[in-house]
Design a protein around this motif. Structure first.
Motif, PDB file in Angstrom:
ATOM      1  N   TYR A  44       0.825  -1.220   0.000  1.00  0.00           N
ATOM      2  CA  TYR A  44       0.000   0.000   0.000  1.00  0.00           C
ATOM      3  C   TYR A  44       0.853   1.261   0.000  1.00  0.00           C
ATOM      4  CZ  TYR A  44      -4.316  -2.616   0.317  1.00  0.00           C
ATOM      5  OH  TYR A  44      -5.377  -3.439   0.022  1.00  0.00           O
ATOM      6  N   LYS A  71     -19.432   3.184   1.102  1.00  0.00           N
ATOM      7  CA  LYS A  71     -18.851   3.822   2.303  1.00  0.00           C
ATOM      8  C   LYS A  71     -19.621   5.100   2.650  1.00  0.00           C
ATOM      9  CE  LYS A  71     -14.515   3.825   0.744  1.00  0.00           C
ATOM     10  NZ  LYS A  71     -13.064   4.103   0.798  1.00  0.00           N
ATOM     11  N   ALA A  89      -7.008   1.903   9.524  1.00  0.00           N
ATOM     12  CA  ALA A  89      -6.551   1.587   8.166  1.00  0.00           C
ATOM     13  C   ALA A  89      -7.127   2.627   7.191  1.00  0.00           C
ATOM     14  CB  ALA A  89      -6.924   0.164   7.764  1.00  0.00           C
ATOM     15  N   GLY A  91      -5.787   4.537   5.097  1.00  0.00           N
ATOM     16  CA  GLY A  91      -5.180   4.678   3.777  1.00  0.00           C
ATOM     17  C   GLY A  91      -4.777   6.117   3.501  1.00  0.00           C
ATOM     18  N   ASP A 111      -2.859   4.193   9.902  1.00  0.00           N
ATOM     19  CA  ASP A 111      -2.606   3.195   8.856  1.00  0.00           C
ATOM     20  C   ASP A 111      -1.185   2.679   9.015  1.00  0.00           C
ATOM     21  OD1 ASP A 111      -4.151   2.517   6.003  1.00  0.00           O
ATOM     22  OD2 ASP A 111      -1.988   2.124   5.966  1.00  0.00           O
ATOM     23  N   ILE A 112      -0.984   1.444   8.568  1.00  0.00           N
ATOM     24  CA  ILE A 112       0.337   0.816   8.693  1.00  0.00           C
ATOM     25  C   ILE A 112       1.313   1.334   7.630  1.00  0.00           C
ATOM     26  CG2 ILE A 112      -0.132  -1.170   7.177  1.00  0.00           C
ATOM     27  CD1 ILE A 112       1.290  -2.950   9.239  1.00  0.00           C
ATOM     28  N   ASP A 147       0.677  -0.397  13.112  1.00  0.00           N
ATOM     29  CA  ASP A 147      -0.099  -1.608  12.857  1.00  0.00           C
ATOM     30  C   ASP A 147      -1.245  -1.676  13.863  1.00  0.00           C
ATOM     31  OD1 ASP A 147      -1.080  -4.188  12.673  1.00  0.00           O
ATOM     32  OD2 ASP A 147       0.868  -5.079  12.285  1.00  0.00           O
ATOM     33  N   CYS A 148      -2.428  -1.312  13.431  1.00  0.00           N
ATOM     34  CA  CYS A 148      -3.533  -1.201  14.395  1.00  0.00           C
ATOM     35  C   CYS A 148      -4.141  -2.558  14.740  1.00  0.00           C
ATOM     36  CB  CYS A 148      -4.585  -0.204  13.947  1.00  0.00           C
ATOM     37  SG  CYS A 148      -5.315  -0.532  12.369  1.00  0.00           S
ATOM     38  N   PHE A 149      -3.599  -3.629  14.150  1.00  0.00           N
ATOM     39  CA  PHE A 149      -4.055  -4.964  14.524  1.00  0.00           C
ATOM     40  C   PHE A 149      -3.029  -5.664  15.404  1.00  0.00           C
ATOM     41  CE2 PHE A 149      -5.881  -4.526  10.049  1.00  0.00           C
ATOM     42  CZ  PHE A 149      -6.964  -3.816  10.515  1.00  0.00           C
ATOM     43  N   GLN A 169     -12.513   0.405   6.752  1.00  0.00           N
ATOM     44  CA  GLN A 169     -13.018   0.122   5.406  1.00  0.00           C
ATOM     45  C   GLN A 169     -12.027  -0.693   4.590  1.00  0.00           C
ATOM     46  OE1 GLN A 169     -16.081   0.701   4.872  1.00  0.00           O
ATOM     47  NE2 GLN A 169     -16.468   2.047   6.625  1.00  0.00           N
ATOM     48  N   ARG A 181      -4.064 -11.340  16.449  1.00  0.00           N
ATOM     49  CA  ARG A 181      -4.276 -10.069  15.732  1.00  0.00           C
ATOM     50  C   ARG A 181      -5.773  -9.755  15.604  1.00  0.00           C
ATOM     51  NH1 ARG A 181      -0.183  -7.722  12.922  1.00  0.00           N
ATOM     52  NH2 ARG A 181      -1.398  -7.142  11.090  1.00  0.00           N
TER      53      ARG A 181
HETATM   54  C1  LIG Z   1      -7.928  -1.423   0.596  1.00  0.00           C
HETATM   55  S1  LIG Z   1      -7.058  -0.226   1.529  1.00  0.00           S
HETATM   56  C2  LIG Z   1      -8.388   0.716   2.240  1.00  0.00           C
HETATM   57  C3  LIG Z   1      -7.993   2.097   2.659  1.00  0.00           C
HETATM   58  C4  LIG Z   1      -9.152   2.955   3.194  1.00  0.00           C
HETATM   59  N1  LIG Z   1      -9.746   2.399   4.375  1.00  0.00           N
HETATM   60  C5  LIG Z   1     -10.198   3.134   2.125  1.00  0.00           C
HETATM   61  O1  LIG Z   1     -11.277   2.567   2.206  1.00  0.00           O
HETATM   62  O2  LIG Z   1      -9.924   3.896   1.187  1.00  0.00           O
HETATM   63  C6  LIG Z   1      -6.493  -1.171   2.914  1.00  0.00           C
HETATM   64  C7  LIG Z   1      -5.689  -0.355   3.895  1.00  0.00           C
HETATM   65  O3  LIG Z   1      -5.422  -1.148   5.053  1.00  0.00           O
HETATM   66  C8  LIG Z   1      -4.157  -0.761   5.535  1.00  0.00           C
HETATM   67  N2  LIG Z   1      -3.688  -1.776   6.471  1.00  0.00           N
HETATM   68  C9  LIG Z   1      -3.447  -3.082   6.222  1.00  0.00           C
HETATM   69  N3  LIG Z   1      -3.010  -3.700   7.329  1.00  0.00           N
HETATM   70  C10 LIG Z   1      -2.985  -2.764   8.319  1.00  0.00           C
HETATM   71  C11 LIG Z   1      -2.620  -2.795   9.692  1.00  0.00           C
HETATM   72  N4  LIG Z   1      -2.185  -3.914  10.235  1.00  0.00           N
HETATM   73  N5  LIG Z   1      -2.704  -1.653  10.418  1.00  0.00           N
HETATM   74  C12 LIG Z   1      -3.126  -0.499   9.824  1.00  0.00           C
HETATM   75  N6  LIG Z   1      -3.483  -0.414   8.535  1.00  0.00           N
HETATM   76  C13 LIG Z   1      -3.416  -1.535   7.779  1.00  0.00           C
HETATM   77  C14 LIG Z   1      -3.330  -0.630   4.254  1.00  0.00           C
HETATM   78  O4  LIG Z   1      -2.128   0.057   4.439  1.00  0.00           O
HETATM   79  C15 LIG Z   1      -4.325   0.091   3.354  1.00  0.00           C
HETATM   80  O5  LIG Z   1      -4.215   1.491   3.473  1.00  0.00           O
END
Ligand SMILES: C[S@@+](CC[C@H](N)C(=O)[O-])C[C@H]1O[C@@H](n2cnc3c(N)ncnc32)[C@H](O)[C@@H]1O
Length: 367
Positions: A44, A71, A89, A91, A111-112, A147-149, A169, A181
């Motif tokens: 990402y 959304k 997350a 993004g 976001d990660i 990493d929010c998980f 989302q 997680r």
């Molecule tokens: C499909 S994108 C969706 C982004 C946003 N929520 C949207 O709907 O536009 C998935 C997002 O999840 C984030 N993500 C994945 N694993 C994560 C984690 N462990 N902690 C935080 N963010 C994470 C990715 O970096 C990415 O930005």
């Protein structure tokens, strides 16, 4: 009482050696889980912002617009004026305008992917919005990278909580690599939401994915815009209910995603969420969601404006059957945190956020 799902997993998924500590607080992660989380983050982070022309030329432009409509509908149904919102997350901040339209009072995004958080910051500031320069957002914000998980967010966000609404989302499935997680994700949501607070989200629909896998000749299926591939570990196409975590597949979506994801059996998600005081309000596959909310004039009008089905005028373009099939891979859910909302909720939290974010304002949380 917390139940561990990993007790009887002598064979089959998950391959991960992570364990949930029944005492509740300590979570251990093995190396492969970290490697996969990094793969997702790198994927990402590497995705650059598109120009408006590039975006409109995308083979999945109508799917992107449809997902934005879904959304937007969730946000319009559940966000209230003045709400404090946690966007897990988040993004690149693609939902900031939706939150602004809902007149929220405070926004925290995490976001990660460092690159995405930086893009979110510039978008929030209105400095480099690739779509258009727009007026400033009306709510103060705070952004975090982490990493929010995996990380406990209640400490990092102690001064910002409680939140009225949490949104995650198209991302919750990245938490389902291990039980630890998945629990951390739900524990974070629950500990940060106020009683009566709402959790909205979208994620892959495991029922649909498994059904399509079973209908496929091999372990790969897809169409012109997506493919999903399962490992040989799943050649029997059977999934034990005692091992609902770590069911990994590779997901490729043209012009959007190319990374590992995990199946989230919704019945397990629902019962795990209940352990964290999050009760299901509804779950709907995206197809059913579209059919239901396209009965309401305000959402029909929103669909027309977003143009997911074409603009209804000279524009003949619309969602392709292949894009509509991808939409079927997802579901939308709404959960509510148990308890009664407090009568006089104090709202000092909005003072924690800023109306313009410098690079130094981003908080990096690392485990
Ligand atoms: C499909 S994108 C969706 C982004 C946003 N929520 C949207 O709907 O536009 C998935 C997002 O999840 C984030 N993500 C994945 N694993 C994560 C984690 N462990 N902690 C935080 N963010 C994470 C990715 O970096 C990415 O930005």
């Amino acid at each position: 009482m917390k139940r561990s799902y990993q007790q009887s997993s002598s064979s089959g998924p998950p391959k991960s050696k992570s364990r949930h500590n029944p005492d509740g607080d300590a979570f251990l992660e093995d190396e492969s889980t970290k490697i996969f989380a990094k793969k997702v983050a790198d994927h990402y982070s590497a995705r650059t912002n598109q120009t408006l022309e590039e975006r409109e030329a995308s083979p999945i432009i109508h799917l992107k617009k449809l997902n934005n409509w879904i959304k937007s509908v969730l946000i319009q149904l559940y966000a209230k004026r003045g709400d404090a919102v946690l966007d897990l997350a988040c993004g690149k901040g693609g939902d900031l305008i939706k939150w602004d339209k809902a007149k929220i009072g405070y926004y925290v995004g995490i976001d990660i992917a460092d690159g995405s958080i930086e893009d979110c910051r510039t978008r929030y500031n209105g400095d480099a919005d690739h779509h258009q320069r727009r007026k400033k957002f009306t709510f103060p914000a705070r952004l975090l990278s982490g990493d929010c998980f995996e990380v406990r967010l209640d400490k990092a966000l102690a001064d910002d909580a409680p939140f009225d609404l949490c949104s995650c989302q198209f991302a919750m499935h990245y938490s389902w690599s291990t039980e630890a997680r998945a629990r951390r994700a739900l524990a974070n949501v629950s500990s940060l939401l106020r009683p009566g607070g709402i959790f909205i989200g979208t994620m892959p629909d495991a029922n649909v994915i498994v059904k399509k896998l079973r209908a496929a000749d091999g372990l790969v299926f897809g169409n012109s815009v997506f493919w999903i591939q399962f490992d040989d570990d799943f050649s029997e196409k059977k999934f034990k209910s005692s091992s609902p975590f770590g069911i990994k597949y590779k997901f490729h979506l043209e012009d959007a995603v190319d990374c590992p994801e995990w199946i989230v059996p919704f019945s397990v998600f629902k019962s795990l969420a209940e352990e964290y005081d999050l009760e299901l309000v509804f779950v709907k596959n995206s197809h059913a969601f579209v059919h239901e909310y396209m009965k309401k004039p305000e959402f029909i009008e929103l669909m027309r404006r977003l143009g997911a089905l074409g603009d209804g005028n000279q524009d003949q373009s619309t969602l392709s059957p292949d894009e509509w099939e991808v939409a079927y891979l997802y579901l939308a859910y709404v959960l509510r945190k148990r308890g009664q909302p407090e009568q006089n909720r104090t709202s000092t939290r909005r003072d924690k956020g800023k109306m313009h974010l410098e690079k130094e304002d981003i908080t990096y949380i690392r485990s």
